[in-house]
Design an enzyme around this catalytic site. Structure first.
Site, PDB file in Angstrom:
ATOM      1  N   ASN A 107      12.894  31.179   1.063  1.00  0.00           N
ATOM      2  CA  ASN A 107      13.530  30.599   2.242  1.00  0.00           C
ATOM      3  C   ASN A 107      13.580  31.674   3.324  1.00  0.00           C
ATOM      4  OD1 ASN A 107      16.091  28.309   0.954  1.00  0.00           O
ATOM      5  ND2 ASN A 107      13.882  28.122   1.064  1.00  0.00           N
ATOM      6  N   TYR A 146      23.467  25.061  -5.329  1.00  0.00           N
ATOM      7  CA  TYR A 146      22.081  24.679  -5.066  1.00  0.00           C
ATOM      8  C   TYR A 146      21.110  25.840  -5.256  1.00  0.00           C
ATOM      9  CZ  TYR A 146      17.783  23.477  -2.694  1.00  0.00           C
ATOM     10  OH  TYR A 146      16.457  23.280  -2.425  1.00  0.00           O
ATOM     11  N   TYR A 154      -4.776  28.707  46.256  1.00  0.00           N
ATOM     12  CA  TYR A 154      -3.530  28.824  45.486  1.00  0.00           C
ATOM     13  C   TYR A 154      -3.617  29.883  44.378  1.00  0.00           C
ATOM     14  CZ  TYR A 154      -1.739  24.424  47.494  1.00  0.00           C
ATOM     15  OH  TYR A 154      -1.280  23.439  48.315  1.00  0.00           O
ATOM     16  N   HIS A 200       5.267  27.765  -5.566  1.00  0.00           N
ATOM     17  CA  HIS A 200       5.186  27.608  -4.120  1.00  0.00           C
ATOM     18  C   HIS A 200       4.059  28.426  -3.488  1.00  0.00           C
ATOM     19  CE1 HIS A 200       8.870  25.518  -4.703  1.00  0.00           C
ATOM     20  NE2 HIS A 200       9.190  25.450  -3.421  1.00  0.00           N
ATOM     21  N   PHE A 220      17.274  28.046   7.412  1.00  0.00           N
ATOM     22  CA  PHE A 220      15.838  28.259   7.231  1.00  0.00           C
ATOM     23  C   PHE A 220      14.995  27.407   8.170  1.00  0.00           C
ATOM     24  CE2 PHE A 220      17.160  25.406   3.550  1.00  0.00           C
ATOM     25  CZ  PHE A 220      16.985  24.226   4.266  1.00  0.00           C
ATOM     26  N   ARG A 236      -2.795  32.945  46.362  1.00  0.00           N
ATOM     27  CA  ARG A 236      -1.572  32.871  47.149  1.00  0.00           C
ATOM     28  C   ARG A 236      -0.340  32.637  46.284  1.00  0.00           C
ATOM     29  NH1 ARG A 236      -0.594  27.925  51.048  1.00  0.00           N
ATOM     30  NH2 ARG A 236      -2.843  27.756  50.740  1.00  0.00           N
ATOM     31  N   GLU A 268      13.630  16.532   2.695  1.00  0.00           N
ATOM     32  CA  GLU A 268      13.275  17.359   3.853  1.00  0.00           C
ATOM     33  C   GLU A 268      12.593  16.444   4.862  1.00  0.00           C
ATOM     34  OE1 GLU A 268      11.120  20.589   2.044  1.00  0.00           O
ATOM     35  OE2 GLU A 268      12.803  21.041   0.715  1.00  0.00           O
TER      36      GLU A 268
END
Length: 496
Positions: free
Chosen positions: A197, A55, A279, A85, A328, A282, A412
């Protein structure tokens, strides 16, 4: 100095020290050997079985995994991957985070499971050492196939493409490579995939946000103690027996710190204004402590990620295996970053409530902590500002990790959205730095109004240091510069 060894765990303090140092980093011999061994194994394997599909090396990417790539086109495949990309948008990633991305990417490659050339890892270190910062954008990562778009922009300059920031100028990467006499790299099989990746965008944001958060945890305790003193609060809720019977680690530690910070206070010896405090005063051990415990989980997750290989496929020469998996995927970081944002936001939420109590005209303090309220608005609007920021944090704490959008034609089909979790977490941290700055500004004003009575030596030292940057407010003035200086003090003061 050598980059930390791939055979020794990288601790977060060591990472911080490497980033703070201005000394040049280099790959140690053991890292070079691992990278080269993996590269040689990969190419021997491809040569012995050129038609066996692997791959992203001799196939397409994502849903195109079933498309075979001819041997003569495989180098172009890797270059195409980086170019195609590089689709980042939004704000530019600050250079201090780009530095982290570069170092963390090299660290991941140094383990020798990614199949890159030694020259590729060294060139990334060249960028780091020569202050060459690739232009990267915040938006574009789904946090699942790695931080694809941000890492593509980080690595474009390896090919002589894209832009970089260098010595205050935004320049074409090709021009800066030429300036240093560096030839653009020719990516080999698997290298584009190894570079893109990975979780280094999320991880860079996570490590920086964590470092700032750890300072905020210490700052919140100190500032909360000053507010307690200024409000006329009591040390009793912080005494050890209370926390011995509910021994959460963070709670116990915060109570111990508050006791130490209040030790020797003249104000604690005075009569109490009320039997119990609100609060927000405290319950500081319980609230601050829970955030500390949450951050401890986050820190453990981030440190593991700093010592991980997060590209795909991963190469294991000793096992004679190339394995395609999902390292990844950013889910561990996505969940941790969402948790970090929530933990930090709670520090801001309780801080704003203490600010509100201090300006409310209670316990002998004037309304809005200023002479002649009405003519002067005093600290009315800083509290508004804190409230607006706290409200924004509530919106930012909507978990990014709860979302997923299918991509790559359904291949994906579950993504982490960890990149969005990362940028949101950083914004929350910045916001809380300002909220705590507003509380400190307010508490110092109230404490000065308690004079001549004094707080503890430890707290008086902090207030004295703060007063070197932000003055007392006797009457109305433009307060925005004071708020900005207060936030900077919170970021930079040595709180421990």
């Amino acid at each position: 100095m050598p980059l930390l060894s791939p055979t020794q765990p990288l601790t977060l303090p060591e990472l911080a020290a490497a980033l703070a140092s201005r000394d040049a980093l280099r790959l140690p011999a053991e890292a070079e050997s691992r990278i080269q061994h993996c590269y040689d194994y990969l190419h021997e394997r491809l040569g012995a079985a050129p038609d066996q599909p692997v791959y992203g090396i001799n196939t397409g990417f994502g849903s195109l995994y079933n498309v075979s790539i001819a041997p003569e086109a495989r180098a172009q495949l890797q270059a195409n991957l980086v170019m195609s990309h590089a689709c980042g948008t939004g704000a530019e990633v600050p250079t201090e985070l780009v530095r982290r991305m570069l170092l963390l990417k090299v660290q991941s490659l140094s383990y020798g499971h990614s199949g890159v050339q030694v020259a590729t890892a060294k060139r990334l270190l060249d960028f780091f050492n020569r202050d060459v910062w690739p232009v990267v954008y915040e938006q574009g990562s789904l946090g699942a196939s790695g931080d694809l778009a941000p890492l593509a922009h980080l690595c474009l300059p390896l090919l002589g493409l894209g832009e970089v920031n260098y010595q205050g100028y935004r320049l074409a990467a090709a021009d800066v490579l030429s300036l240093f006499g560096w030839e653009p790299l020719k990516l080999q099989a698997k290298e584009g995939l190894a570079l893109l990746n990975g979780t280094q965008f999320m991880l860079a944001y996570a490590t920086e946000a964590l470092e700032r958060t750890q300072r905020l945890l210490d700052a919140a305790d100190v500032i909360g103690a000053i507010s307690t003193e200024a409000f006329g609060g009591h040390v009793q809720p912080f005494l050890a027996p209370l926390h011995r019977v509910r021994p959460h680690a963070g709670q116990v530690r915060v109570a111990e710190r508050l006791r130490a910070l209040l030790a020797g206070s003249e104000l604690q010896a005075r009569d109490r204004y009320a039997l119990q405090d609100p609060y927000s005063f405290r319950c500081q051990p319980q609230v601050h402590g829970a955030s500390r415990d949450a951050v401890a989980y986050v820190a453990n997750t981030i440190e593991i990620e700093c010592n991980s290989v997060t590209d795909n496929p991963n190469i294991f020469p000793e096992e004679d295996a190339i394995l395609s998996g999902g390292n990844f995927h950013g889910q561990p970081l996505a969940l941790a970053l969402d948790h970090l944002a929530l933990a930090v936001a709670e520090l801001g939420s309780i801080s704003e409530r203490r600010t509100f109590q201090l300006i409310s005209g209670q316990r002998g303090l004037p309304a809005f902590l200023v002479a002649e309220p009405g003519l002067n608005s005093g600290f009315m609007i800083p509290q508004y500002t804190a409230a607006g920021i706290v409200s924004q944090n509530k919106q930012l704490c909507t978990p990014a990790s709860a979302d997923s959008i299918t991509s790559s034609n359904g291949q994906e089909d579950h993504v982490s959205m960890g990149a969005n979790a990362a940028t949101k977490a950083r914004r929350v941290v910045e916001n809380v730095e300002q909220v705590l700055g507003i509380e400190l500004f307010t508490a110092a004003q109230a404490l000065d109004l308690r004079r001549p009575h004094r707080s503890s030596p430890a707290l008086e030292a902090v207030v004295a240091a703060f007063r070197e940057h932000v003055a007392f407010v006797p009457r109305d003035r433009v307060l925005a510069p004071d708020l900005h200086r207060a936030a900077r003090f919170v970021r930079e003061y040595a709180w421990e």
